[in-house]
Design an enzyme around this catalytic site. Structure first.
Site, PDB file in Angstrom:
ATOM      1  N   LEU A 204       0.790  -5.862  -4.675  1.00  0.00           N
ATOM      2  CA  LEU A 204       1.663  -5.622  -3.529  1.00  0.00           C
ATOM      3  C   LEU A 204       0.960  -4.692  -2.551  1.00  0.00           C
ATOM      4  O   LEU A 204       0.417  -3.651  -2.961  1.00  0.00           O
ATOM      5  CB  LEU A 204       2.975  -4.987  -3.987  1.00  0.00           C
ATOM      6  N   SER A 205       0.947  -5.058  -1.270  1.00  0.00           N
ATOM      7  CA  SER A 205       0.438  -4.201  -0.203  1.00  0.00           C
ATOM      8  C   SER A 205      -1.036  -3.854  -0.451  1.00  0.00           C
ATOM      9  O   SER A 205      -1.874  -4.752  -0.511  1.00  0.00           O
ATOM     10  CB  SER A 205       1.318  -2.957  -0.083  1.00  0.00           C
ATOM     11  N   ALA A 206      -1.362  -2.562  -0.628  1.00  0.00           N
ATOM     12  CA  ALA A 206      -2.751  -2.195  -0.908  1.00  0.00           C
ATOM     13  C   ALA A 206      -3.227  -2.851  -2.203  1.00  0.00           C
ATOM     14  O   ALA A 206      -4.405  -3.217  -2.335  1.00  0.00           O
ATOM     15  CB  ALA A 206      -2.885  -0.679  -1.007  1.00  0.00           C
ATOM     16  N   HIS A 228       0.900 -10.346  -2.311  1.00  0.00           N
ATOM     17  CA  HIS A 228       2.220 -10.073  -1.734  1.00  0.00           C
ATOM     18  C   HIS A 228       2.116  -8.959  -0.691  1.00  0.00           C
ATOM     19  O   HIS A 228       1.769  -7.825  -1.000  1.00  0.00           O
ATOM     20  CB  HIS A 228       3.199  -9.653  -2.825  1.00  0.00           C
ATOM     21  N   HIS A 338       8.787  -4.999   4.076  1.00  0.00           N
ATOM     22  CA  HIS A 338       7.645  -4.689   3.222  1.00  0.00           C
ATOM     23  C   HIS A 338       8.144  -4.397   1.814  1.00  0.00           C
ATOM     24  O   HIS A 338       8.325  -3.239   1.420  1.00  0.00           O
ATOM     25  CB  HIS A 338       6.893  -3.492   3.796  1.00  0.00           C
TER      26      HIS A 338
END
Length: 371
Positions: A204-206, A228, A338
């Site tokens: 997720l994200s980073a 994601h 987010h």
């Protein structure tokens, strides 16, 4: 578009970057508050959280978003705590590059057989326990019989516990964080006798940005990848680059420079999720991630539109390989910010109203194995 709150945060992060305060800038960017500013607030002030659909997550100054595990990570073989189903193991891995702790979920149906392994990379400010709770991956792993590895990024490596996807030294095979994560994955496979042809990575994200970096640098290790709310590989080599990429950048691969990331491509099967109201990582990054897997595109695509009952609508575009198996899936979750789509409120950065990304990723993963 980036909302007014995010724009102000970007401006402040850029100012901090120019002042050489990179850790503070990254903390602000990923939802924290610079240390200097925290010291200026009163005892009753809150620590700024990230925004999900424009709503602040307010927590007490002295609290953390999630409680750390009470288990002390031990050796690579780990220390196991029995859960209601399988066992959650805490351990630590070291190689010549560095050391990282981890949690490992071992389903109750494991009796030494060669099970699949899913590597899950948490986002900024998260930890393995929080990510496991939010994605509900362990419950599905118990049902579908696979092990799940959750590497942990410490604050000593990144002030906000982000995987350093935007640093050139952490974008290379056999170097930086990719080498640590690949080494940890290989050791878990060897220790538990898992199936090396069925190893998958998601984030997720980073963590999603680092997952796609692993797909680019270790295509021989990972049979499929889940991205994601992430970013393309190689579009940033510095914090200013990261800011530009997260805002959407310019050109097909973002980062303010069309050439950045353009030389990278992978044939690893990929499933991509992104909310179209994400104000932290611009939704256009979902398209840019997909572009790096363009070598897997076949002529034509199928497009499915749907809606979760009392939840978000979505559009799923699927490209199949020559055998008719989905090789690239791109999910656009309409109205989502987010957050992990379909996740549990027991963890941070989750949106229960979306299609279940955990379920869809496992379905996609288990159709693929290394040749």
């Amino acid at each position: 578009m980036i909302d007014a709150t995010m724009s102000k945060r970007m401006e402040e992060a850029t100012r901090l970057t120019r002042a050489g305060k990179l850790h503070e800038a990254m903390a602000l960017l990923q939802g924290g508050e610079p240390e200097a500013r925290r010291e200026e607030t009163s005892e009753n002030a809150y620590r700024g959280g990230d925004t999900i659909d424009g709503t602040w997550q307010v927590v007490d100054k002295d609290d953390t978003v999630t409680k750390p595990t009470s288990e002390a990570p031990t050796s690579a073989s780990g220390h196991a705590r029995q859960t209601n189903a399988g066992a959650f193991t805490a351990g630590s891995f070291s190689n010549r590059v560095g050391t990282r702790d981890y949690k490992l979920y071992i389903p109750s149906g494991y009796h030494g057989q060669a099970l699949p392994l899913v590597v899950m990379l948490h986002g900024c400010t998260q930890n393995p326990d929080d990510f496991a709770a939010g994605t509900d991956m362990n419950r599905l792993a118990e049902e579908q019989l696979c092990c799940v590895l959750y590497p942990a990024q410490p604050m000593t490596a990144n002030n906000s516990k982000c995987w350093n996807w935007f640093k050139a030294e952490d974008q290379q095979r056999e170097g930086g964080e990719p080498a640590i994560l690949a080494g940890m994955t290989r050791q878990i496979i060897a220790t538990y006798g898992l199936d090396a042809s069925r190893v998958y990575v998601a984030g997720l994200s980073a963590g999603a940005a680092m997952a796609t970096t692993l797909a680019m640098t270790y295509p021989d290790l990972f049979a499929a990848v889940g991205v994601h709310s992430g970013l393309p590989h190689g579009v940033a080599q510095s914090l200013p680059d990261a800011l530009g990429a997260m805002q959407g950048g310019t050109g097909p691969l973002g980062g303010g420079n069309q050439a950045k990331g353009a030389g990278w491509a992978s044939n690893v099967p990929a499933i991509i999720f992104h909310g179209d109201r994400d104000t932290t990582v611009h939704p256009s990054n979902g398209d840019r991630v997909a572009a790096q897997y363009s070598t897997s595109h076949q002529a034509g695509a199928t497009v499915e539109k749907g809606k979760v009952a009392n939840g978000h609508g979505y559009t799923c575009t699927t490209y199949h390989n020559a055998k008719g198996v989905p090789h690239l899936e791109q999910w656009r979750v309409h109205g989502a910010g987010h957050a992990w789509s379909g996740g549990s409120t027991k963890g941070s950065y989750t949106d229960p109203k979306g299609p279940n990304a955990t379920k869809e990723m496992l379905r996609f993963f288990f159709q693929h194995r290394q040749a």
